[in-house]
Design an enzyme around this catalytic site. Structure first.
Site, PDB file in Angstrom:
ATOM      1  N   ARG A 141      -7.717 -10.024  -3.118  1.00 26.47           N
ATOM      2  CA  ARG A 141      -6.430  -9.606  -3.679  1.00 26.47           C
ATOM      3  C   ARG A 141      -5.326  -9.671  -2.625  1.00 26.47           C
ATOM      4  NH1 ARG A 141      -6.729  -4.071  -5.700  1.00 26.47           N
ATOM      5  NH2 ARG A 141      -4.540  -4.577  -5.878  1.00 26.47           N
ATOM      6  N   LYS A 156       1.769 -10.060   0.947  1.00 24.55           N
ATOM      7  CA  LYS A 156       1.457  -9.705  -0.448  1.00 24.55           C
ATOM      8  C   LYS A 156       2.442  -8.661  -0.974  1.00 24.55           C
ATOM      9  CE  LYS A 156      -1.755  -6.458  -1.299  1.00 24.55           C
ATOM     10  NZ  LYS A 156      -1.482  -5.322  -2.194  1.00 24.55           N
ATOM     11  N   ASN A 157       2.643  -7.605  -0.201  1.00 20.10           N
ATOM     12  CA  ASN A 157       3.448  -6.492  -0.713  1.00 20.10           C
ATOM     13  C   ASN A 157       4.936  -6.803  -0.753  1.00 20.10           C
ATOM     14  OD1 ASN A 157       1.144  -5.121  -1.180  1.00 20.10           O
ATOM     15  ND2 ASN A 157       1.294  -3.775   0.597  1.00 20.10           N
ATOM     16  N   ARG A 186      -2.672   8.014  -8.144  1.00 16.04           N
ATOM     17  CA  ARG A 186      -1.469   7.222  -7.834  1.00 16.04           C
ATOM     18  C   ARG A 186      -0.518   7.315  -9.031  1.00 16.04           C
ATOM     19  NH1 ARG A 186      -3.175   1.512  -5.175  1.00 16.04           N
ATOM     20  NH2 ARG A 186      -1.046   1.595  -4.385  1.00 16.04           N
ATOM     21  N   CYS A 222      -5.856  -0.577  -6.138  1.00 21.20           N
ATOM     22  CA  CYS A 222      -6.953   0.010  -5.369  1.00 21.20           C
ATOM     23  C   CYS A 222      -7.084   1.493  -5.695  1.00 21.20           C
ATOM     24  CB  CYS A 222      -6.680  -0.136  -3.873  1.00 21.20           C
ATOM     25  SG  CYS A 222      -6.925  -1.800  -3.263  1.00 21.20           S
ATOM     26  N   ASP A 228      -2.003   1.264   5.425  1.00 27.16           N
ATOM     27  CA  ASP A 228      -2.759   0.044   5.108  1.00 27.16           C
ATOM     28  C   ASP A 228      -3.522  -0.504   6.311  1.00 27.16           C
ATOM     29  OD1 ASP A 228      -1.721   0.311   2.605  1.00 27.16           O
ATOM     30  OD2 ASP A 228      -0.268  -1.314   2.774  1.00 27.16           O
TER      31      ASP A 228
HETATM   32  C1  EPZ Z   1       2.655   0.497  -1.667  1.00 33.59           C
HETATM   33  O1  EPZ Z   1       1.974   1.208  -2.681  1.00 33.59           O
HETATM   34  C2  EPZ Z   1       1.734  -0.605  -1.239  1.00 33.59           C
HETATM   35  N1  EPZ Z   1       1.456  -1.466  -2.372  1.00 33.59           N
HETATM   36  C3  EPZ Z   1       0.455  -0.013  -0.681  1.00 33.59           C
HETATM   37  O2  EPZ Z   1      -0.344  -1.080  -0.197  1.00 33.59           O
HETATM   38  C4  EPZ Z   1       0.790   0.909   0.470  1.00 33.59           C
HETATM   39  O3  EPZ Z   1      -0.390   1.545   0.892  1.00 33.59           O
HETATM   40  C5  EPZ Z   1       1.802   1.962   0.024  1.00 33.59           C
HETATM   41  O4  EPZ Z   1       2.970   1.319  -0.557  1.00 33.59           O
HETATM   42  C6  EPZ Z   1       2.278   2.865   1.148  1.00 33.59           C
HETATM   43  O5  EPZ Z   1       2.832   2.086   2.188  1.00 33.59           O
HETATM   44  C7  EPZ Z   1       2.280  -2.440  -2.696  1.00 33.59           C
HETATM   45  O6  EPZ Z   1       3.333  -2.631  -2.086  1.00 33.59           O
HETATM   46  C8  EPZ Z   1       1.880  -3.303  -3.810  1.00 33.59           C
HETATM   47  P1  EPZ Z   1       3.884   4.676  -2.655  1.00 33.59           P
HETATM   48  P2  EPZ Z   1       2.751   2.233  -3.603  1.00 33.59           P
HETATM   49  O7  EPZ Z   1       4.579   4.726  -3.969  1.00 33.59           O
HETATM   50  O8  EPZ Z   1       4.092   1.712  -3.915  1.00 33.59           O
HETATM   51  C9  EPZ Z   1       2.631   9.053  -4.212  1.00 33.59           C
HETATM   52  C10 EPZ Z   1      -2.301  -2.323   0.115  1.00 33.59           C
HETATM   53  O9  EPZ Z   1      -3.411  -2.051   0.646  1.00 33.59           O
HETATM   54  N2  EPZ Z   1       3.467   8.786  -5.401  1.00 33.59           N
HETATM   55  O10 EPZ Z   1       4.691   4.660  -1.416  1.00 33.59           O
HETATM   56  O11 EPZ Z   1       1.842   2.570  -4.723  1.00 33.59           O
HETATM   57  C11 EPZ Z   1       1.365   8.215  -4.211  1.00 33.59           C
HETATM   58  O12 EPZ Z   1       0.386   8.766  -5.031  1.00 33.59           O
HETATM   59  C12 EPZ Z   1      -1.630  -1.332  -0.800  1.00 33.59           C
HETATM   60  O13 EPZ Z   1      -1.732  -3.405   0.278  1.00 33.59           O
HETATM   61  C13 EPZ Z   1       3.653   9.798  -6.332  1.00 33.59           C
HETATM   62  O14 EPZ Z   1       3.143  10.903  -6.196  1.00 33.59           O
HETATM   63  O15 EPZ Z   1       2.859   3.462  -2.608  1.00 33.59           O
HETATM   64  C14 EPZ Z   1       1.014   8.169  -2.760  1.00 33.59           C
HETATM   65  O16 EPZ Z   1       0.306   9.329  -2.420  1.00 33.59           O
HETATM   66  C15 EPZ Z   1      -2.452  -0.140  -1.124  1.00 33.59           C
HETATM   67  N3  EPZ Z   1       4.422   9.523  -7.435  1.00 33.59           N
HETATM   68  C16 EPZ Z   1       2.372   8.187  -2.067  1.00 33.59           C
HETATM   69  O17 EPZ Z   1       3.313   8.669  -3.043  1.00 33.59           O
HETATM   70  C17 EPZ Z   1       5.019   8.306  -7.621  1.00 33.59           C
HETATM   71  O18 EPZ Z   1       5.724   8.127  -8.640  1.00 33.59           O
HETATM   72  C18 EPZ Z   1       2.835   6.816  -1.564  1.00 33.59           C
HETATM   73  O19 EPZ Z   1       2.871   5.886  -2.616  1.00 33.59           O
HETATM   74  C19 EPZ Z   1       4.823   7.296  -6.662  1.00 33.59           C
HETATM   75  C20 EPZ Z   1       4.038   7.568  -5.549  1.00 33.59           C
END
Ligand code: EPZ
Length: 419
Positions: free
Chosen positions: A400, A22-23, A121, A116, A308
């Protein structure tokens, strides 16, 4: 509203072919916008989030069709640059269309994405990076209005404060057709980033360093179409292995990405399961009882233990001998599944980012609501290991990210129906 009914307490046994990721599929679908020619994706998982991405593509004027795990996307004419709020809210990955639209047309209007609920986020890193690439961004009444004054983004040196997966992907999508070179420092190293780069390279993009902390992208005028196979889903793989580990039994997982699953497998092995791999196949055997994991399970960006997979491993460890300790370092609120596990008899104490799981002799079936995608999968995992009947509602969260979860579990001999 549909629900899953599970009669647990049976050992699992069988062979399962792993779904596509998915991701990986979601950012790749956004990336298809960058190509005027047709793009064909194989091993594309059949998921509600994938359909949400296709609705965005259709809205923007592209054609998107599916036949089994094959998706064909034609982005020959992009007729709109604004994505309505209701489409943005359907999933987190809708924000990937920001980078892709800017790369294709130099403008877009989006809003805060859904996804989610795992704590705050924000998308501040995405927006700061786009600004660095010369994009004008105005926020008005919940809308984020972006445009490149010269019609095209400009290459830039970007250092991320945290290796965000989404921000790295958005920068890549905007940078591959930007004017000049872009360097991303402290880039995310998740396998799905490499898969997106693999797709973009198949379309003619020039990218070096993916899988490492420094990615260099040379902007191109245009990308072309291609046929691309989406990588297997390492988190769905971790989920089905956790189910068999929890319920006991043995399984063969085919079409798996063994190397990418290593951070998870090396922890699961500590529970006493016997795990071996050959080519793209993983074999797991789980005895009568798991052992707790002695070292703290800390979720970290790849190649650390994946956030995850935290919930599904926790479900498996609820019945282990001894105490396991989790530390969730990526999201502020990712233990929402623990209440349902406690309802099934688990002994879990959550204190901020730490969760202490004391193994109990047995779990019992219960009625529970899926709280989020992986949390819902953890409930299925615990229900398979529990004695008696469980009913899980709000399974739209699970749909999802898992392709027909009940069929996959039935392939392993689990007693589960969707009604
Ligand atoms: C991706 O989310 C995945 N989603 C998530 O999978 C996964 O948990 C996550 O990466 C971490 O591996 C998809 O790929 C669609 P991040 P993403 O930006 O991109 C903070 C699942 O279950 N942050 O690496 O949203 C954020 O709040 C899902 O399949 C900021 O502060 O993750 C978090 O604490 C859930 N500002 C951390 O960074 C920003 O601009 C990591 O988020 C962006 C992120």
């Amino acid at each position: 509203m549909q629900k899953l009914i599970i009669n647990g307490g049976k050992r699992l046994h069988g062979e399962l072919s792993l779904q596509g990721s998915k991701n990986s599929a979601l950012p790749v679908m956004a990336a298809a916008l960058l190509c005027e020619d047709t793009v064909e994706l194989t091993n594309c998982p059949v998921l509600t989030d994938v359909y949400s991405a296709s609705r965005i593509l259709n809205h923007l004027g592209c054609q998107c069709s599916f036949s089994g795990s094959r998706a064909v996307i034609s982005a020959g004419s992009v007729t709109k640059t604004e994505i309505p709020e209701e489409l943005m809210r359907e999933m987190r990955s809708s924000i990937m269309f920001m980078g892709a639209m800017l790369g294709r047309t130099g403008e877009c209007t989006v809003s805060i994405p859904g996804g989610c609920e795992l704590g705050p986020r924000p998308i501040d890193m995405h927006l700061a990076a786009m600004r660095k690439m010369g994009i004008d961004i105005r926020e008005s009444m919940g809308r984020i209005i972006c445009h490149a004054p010269s019609g095209r983004a400009k290459g830039a040196r970007i250092s991320l404060a945290f290796p965000s997966v989404g921000a790295t992907e958005n920068i890549l999508l905007c940078a591959v057709t930007a004017e000049g070179d872009t360097v991303i420092n402290n880039a995310a190293r998740e396998p799905e980033i490499c898969d997106l780069c693999g797709f973009l390279r198949s379309c003619g993009a020039e990218i070096k360093g993916d899988g490492e902390s420094r990615i260099v992208i040379k902007g191109k005028n245009k990308l072309h179409g291609c046929t691309y196979r989406i990588m297997p889903d390492r988190i769905a793989g971790a989920t089905y292995l956790s189910m068999t580990a929890a319920a006991g039994g043995e399984m063969i997982l085919t079409n798996a990405c063994v190397q990418e699953m290593e951070p998870f497998i090396s922890v699961l092995e500590q529970t006493g399961c016997s795990i071996s791999a050959k080519g793209d196949t993983i074999y797991l055997r789980s005895g009568a009882r798991l052992r707790s994991v002695k070292e703290r399970i800390r979720t970290m960006p790849h190649p650390g233990f994946p956030t995850d997979a935290q919930a599904v491993l926790m479900a498996a460890l609820t019945k282990a001998d001894g105490t396991s300790i989790f530390e969730e370092n990526i999201f502020d609120c990712r233990y929402r599944h623990s209440e349902a596990l406690i309802k099934m008899g688990a002994d879990i104490q959550v204190l901020g980012k730490v969760a202490v799981v004391k193994g109990v002799p047995s779990l019992h079936g219960a009625a529970c609501e899926a709280t989020d995608l992986r949390g819902g999968a953890a409930m299925v995992c615990a229900a398979l290991a529990a004695e008696g009947r469980s009913v899980i509602t709000k399974i739209s969260h699970i749909d999802r990210g898992y392709e027909k979860i009940e069929e996959a579990v039935r392939t392993l001999g689990g007693d589960i129906v969707r009604v």
